[in-house]
Design an enzyme around this catalytic site. Structure first.
Site, PDB file in Angstrom:
ATOM      1  N   ASP A 264       0.838  -1.200   0.000  1.00 54.19           N
ATOM      2  CA  ASP A 264       0.000   0.000   0.000  1.00 54.19           C
ATOM      3  C   ASP A 264       0.872   1.248   0.000  1.00 54.19           C
ATOM      4  O   ASP A 264       0.596   2.224  -0.713  1.00 54.19           O
ATOM      5  CB  ASP A 264      -0.922  -0.031   1.220  1.00 54.19           C
TER       6      ASP A 264
ATOM      7  N   GLU B  13      -1.788  -5.302  -3.788  1.00 49.33           N
ATOM      8  CA  GLU B  13      -0.828  -4.528  -3.003  1.00 49.33           C
ATOM      9  C   GLU B  13       0.288  -5.432  -2.472  1.00 49.33           C
ATOM     10  O   GLU B  13       1.463  -5.032  -2.438  1.00 49.33           O
ATOM     11  CB  GLU B  13      -1.535  -3.807  -1.869  1.00 49.33           C
TER      12      GLU B  13
END
Length: 219
Positions: free
Chosen positions: A39, A111
């Protein structure tokens, strides 16, 4: 993972990135820690790309573009383009409940894969992968960032109101394919609804558009 555009020197990182918590064990860790790192990797690449793409844009203009590029729906859409769902390692119950198609599962895996690339070959390699798969969205981000929810919030602020409130009025269907009824309300009591499957956010967008259409007919 030829579609990804990265050859892993440490393929165990990719295996971990594709391992969902439903099948994890003491000897087979899940992808949550990688998702946390990925992320941040994605965020930095997108912030950097936007910063250089439009040198005249203000922070207020860059922020919604950034949000449009890093949000879960975007990550899940790219995961679908890469067919990540087909190679996810899931527990039986998660697989039976449609885990390979779930928005959150796909977004987290995407991610985690970015983090795996970063750990395998460094930031430049991760940047290359991100820009390869996000480039089309970077070129249309100005339009994507002005979604109905953003437009409705801006309308409310311009008219001296707090942000609209979104309520899940009803939910039906199986867990792997829920159908949501969403009501959006303004401070003055006006409201609109939308019903649909997919993600709750998607139905919220539809409700926001319904409210914008209502406001337009009243002007």
């Amino acid at each position: 993972m030829r579609r990804l555009g990265h050859d892993f020197a440490r393929p165990e990182l990719l295996v971990r990135a594709l391992t969902h918590g439903s099948i994890a064990s003491a000897t087979r860790p899940d992808n949550q820690r990688l998702e946390f790192l990925g992320d941040r990797v994605l965020g930095l690449v997108m912030a950097e790309a936007l910063f250089h793409a439009d040198t005249a844009a203000s922070e207020g203009q860059l922020a919604p573009r950034y949000n449009a590029l890093v949000r879960g729906e975007t990550c899940a859409a790219i995961a679908r383009d890469l067919a990540l769902g087909e190679v996810l390692k899931l527990g039986r119950s998660e697989m039976l409940s449609g885990g390979r198609r779930k928005e959150a599962v796909l977004a987290d895996a995407m991610e985690a894969v970015l983090a795996a690339v970063y750990l395998d070959a460094g930031f430049d390699a991760a940047r290359k992968v991100v820009l390869r798969h996000w480039s089309a969205r970077l070129s249309t981000v100005e339009q994507d960032s002005r979604d109905p929810k953003t437009a409705l919030q801006e309308w409310a602020q311009a008219n001296g109101m707090p942000p609209p409130r979104y309520e899940q009025t009803d939910r039906s269907g199986p867990d792997h394919a829920p159908v949501f009824l969403i009501t959006v309300r303004l401070e003055d009591g006006r409201h609109a609804q939308a019903k649909g499957g997919g993600t709750k956010r998607g139905v919220e967008q539809a409700a926001a558009q319904a409210m914008l259409d209502l406001l337009e007919t009243k002007t």
